[in-house]
Design an enzyme around this catalytic site. Sequence first.
Site, PDB file in Angstrom:
ATOM      1  N   ASN A  11      38.490  44.970  48.241  1.00 54.44           N
ATOM      2  CA  ASN A  11      37.555  44.321  47.320  1.00 54.44           C
ATOM      3  C   ASN A  11      38.174  42.999  46.869  1.00 54.44           C
ATOM      4  O   ASN A  11      39.070  42.984  46.034  1.00 54.44           O
ATOM      5  CB  ASN A  11      37.290  45.250  46.118  1.00 54.44           C
ATOM      6  CG  ASN A  11      36.406  44.598  45.078  1.00 54.44           C
ATOM      7  OD1 ASN A  11      35.791  43.561  45.331  1.00 54.44           O
ATOM      8  ND2 ASN A  11      36.334  45.209  43.897  1.00 54.44           N
ATOM      9  N   LYS A  13      36.796  40.581  45.241  1.00 53.83           N
ATOM     10  CA  LYS A  13      36.261  40.033  43.982  1.00 53.83           C
ATOM     11  C   LYS A  13      35.934  38.536  44.143  1.00 53.83           C
ATOM     12  O   LYS A  13      35.492  38.137  45.216  1.00 53.83           O
ATOM     13  CB  LYS A  13      37.235  40.294  42.837  1.00 53.83           C
ATOM     14  CG  LYS A  13      37.671  41.760  42.780  1.00 53.83           C
ATOM     15  CD  LYS A  13      38.390  42.146  41.541  1.00 53.83           C
ATOM     16  CE  LYS A  13      38.750  43.607  41.635  1.00 53.83           C
ATOM     17  NZ  LYS A  13      39.291  44.140  40.409  1.00 53.83           N
ATOM     18  N   HIS A  99      30.488  48.562  39.905  1.00 57.24           N
ATOM     19  CA  HIS A  99      31.872  48.197  39.562  1.00 57.24           C
ATOM     20  C   HIS A  99      31.943  47.856  38.071  1.00 57.24           C
ATOM     21  O   HIS A  99      31.030  47.214  37.539  1.00 57.24           O
ATOM     22  CB  HIS A  99      32.338  47.015  40.410  1.00 57.24           C
ATOM     23  CG  HIS A  99      33.819  46.819  40.330  1.00 57.24           C
ATOM     24  ND1 HIS A  99      34.417  46.282  39.224  1.00 57.24           N
ATOM     25  CD2 HIS A  99      34.820  47.145  41.188  1.00 57.24           C
ATOM     26  CE1 HIS A  99      35.740  46.265  39.414  1.00 57.24           C
ATOM     27  NE2 HIS A  99      36.001  46.788  40.602  1.00 57.24           N
ATOM     28  N   GLU A 101      33.439  45.702  36.467  1.00 59.48           N
ATOM     29  CA  GLU A 101      33.352  44.268  36.148  1.00 59.48           C
ATOM     30  C   GLU A 101      31.897  43.796  36.187  1.00 59.48           C
ATOM     31  O   GLU A 101      31.524  42.864  35.469  1.00 59.48           O
ATOM     32  CB  GLU A 101      34.224  43.460  37.131  1.00 59.48           C
ATOM     33  CG  GLU A 101      35.710  43.657  36.842  1.00 59.48           C
ATOM     34  CD  GLU A 101      36.629  43.484  38.046  1.00 59.48           C
ATOM     35  OE1 GLU A 101      36.170  43.017  39.099  1.00 59.48           O
ATOM     36  OE2 GLU A 101      37.818  43.846  37.927  1.00 59.48           O
ATOM     37  N   GLU A 168      37.283  54.756  39.583  1.00 57.79           N
ATOM     38  CA  GLU A 168      38.148  53.657  39.158  1.00 57.79           C
ATOM     39  C   GLU A 168      38.281  53.678  37.632  1.00 57.79           C
ATOM     40  O   GLU A 168      37.410  53.120  36.923  1.00 57.79           O
ATOM     41  CB  GLU A 168      37.548  52.304  39.572  1.00 57.79           C
ATOM     42  CG  GLU A 168      37.439  52.115  41.065  1.00 57.79           C
ATOM     43  CD  GLU A 168      37.482  50.637  41.436  1.00 57.79           C
ATOM     44  OE1 GLU A 168      38.320  50.273  42.263  1.00 57.79           O
ATOM     45  OE2 GLU A 168      36.689  49.845  40.884  1.00 57.79           O
ATOM     46  N   GLY A 174      43.594  46.388  37.877  1.00 60.35           N
ATOM     47  CA  GLY A 174      44.331  45.141  37.663  1.00 60.35           C
ATOM     48  C   GLY A 174      45.460  45.217  36.650  1.00 60.35           C
ATOM     49  O   GLY A 174      46.022  44.187  36.270  1.00 60.35           O
ATOM     50  N   SER A 211      44.675  49.394  40.818  1.00 57.45           N
ATOM     51  CA  SER A 211      46.097  49.065  40.985  1.00 57.45           C
ATOM     52  C   SER A 211      46.775  49.774  42.162  1.00 57.45           C
ATOM     53  O   SER A 211      47.982  50.016  42.119  1.00 57.45           O
ATOM     54  CB  SER A 211      46.876  49.348  39.694  1.00 57.45           C
ATOM     55  OG  SER A 211      46.454  48.472  38.684  1.00 57.45           O
TER      56      SER A 211
HETATM   57  P1  PGA Z   1      42.848  46.344  41.671  1.00 57.32           P
HETATM   58  O1  PGA Z   1      41.251  46.335  41.709  1.00 57.32           O
HETATM   59  O2  PGA Z   1      43.330  47.059  42.898  1.00 57.32           O
HETATM   60  O3  PGA Z   1      43.232  44.917  41.635  1.00 57.32           O
HETATM   61  O4  PGA Z   1      43.233  47.093  40.423  1.00 57.32           O
HETATM   62  C1  PGA Z   1      40.540  47.447  42.174  1.00 57.32           C
HETATM   63  C2  PGA Z   1      39.067  47.242  41.962  1.00 57.32           C
HETATM   64  O5  PGA Z   1      38.670  46.694  40.935  1.00 57.32           O
HETATM   65  O6  PGA Z   1      38.255  47.612  42.820  1.00 57.32           O
END
Ligand code: PGA
Length: 250
Positions: A11, A13, A99, A101, A168, A174, A211
């Site tokens: 992903n 982003k 997601h 976000e 998640e 993150g 993460s």
């Molecule tokens: P990350 O993001 O691995 O940077 O924590 C995962 C995600 O948001 O899908």
Amino acid sequence: MTNKFIHFIANWKMFGDINSINSLNKVIKFSNIHKKNKYRIIYCPPYTLLNLFSRKVKNTRIMLGAQNCHHEQNNSAFTGSISAKMIKKIGAKYVIVGHSEVRADGETDLIINKKIKTLINNGLNIILCVGETLSQRKKKQTYKILKNQISRALKGIKKKNNILIAYEPIWSIGTGIIPKIFDLDKDIKYLKNFLLKKIKIKKPKILYGGSVNDKNIIDLKKIDILDGFLIGGASHSPKKFIDIIKKTFI
Ligand code: PGA
């Protein structure tokens, strides 16, 4: 985990530009050599790179996904939006929905439900993200939150075999922090049982995201009922991404 079919979803982003295409070379080479292991690599770059990536991964083992889409059916007047049909036409097979976000930006359970219906109508696979905040976790509301997010997202949907559930925890995305393996194992088992018994998905598939990196994969892969990983930051580096895949199968 080694005998199962594992999904590795990158992903990206809001990262990546036209030069990022070169970072696929190593991953394509790797997947051409390591054909025996049962895994699927799915790249979800930003919309602007879908076309480029689609051409690049043609005739390789790598598949393409989009990070979002509009919930309305195709060819509508929605300035700034991308439809499921457009995503399908470009050669993508998967779309991420729910997601955290995007939810934080106003995507509701109802919109997620509409998106999933539209995606199913267009023959696309769905990566449905669910997860709780840290304060919800501390208040022991995790299961309630996950059950609500899943039930509302899948309300009225009969064809559920093309849906991957990505757990998640929001506090893990993150941050470099992952749940304790014991707790995560318990939570994934709970979720699988819920999907099987209550949501009536015959073969539920659950990914973990938050993460994931080339170090903690050693612990995460111990959770043998997981069906894969949704990887943000670490997927930008082909070396780290490949290491995650390699270490899952060693
Ligand atoms: P990350 O993001 O691995 O940077 O924590 C995962 C995600 O948001 O899908």
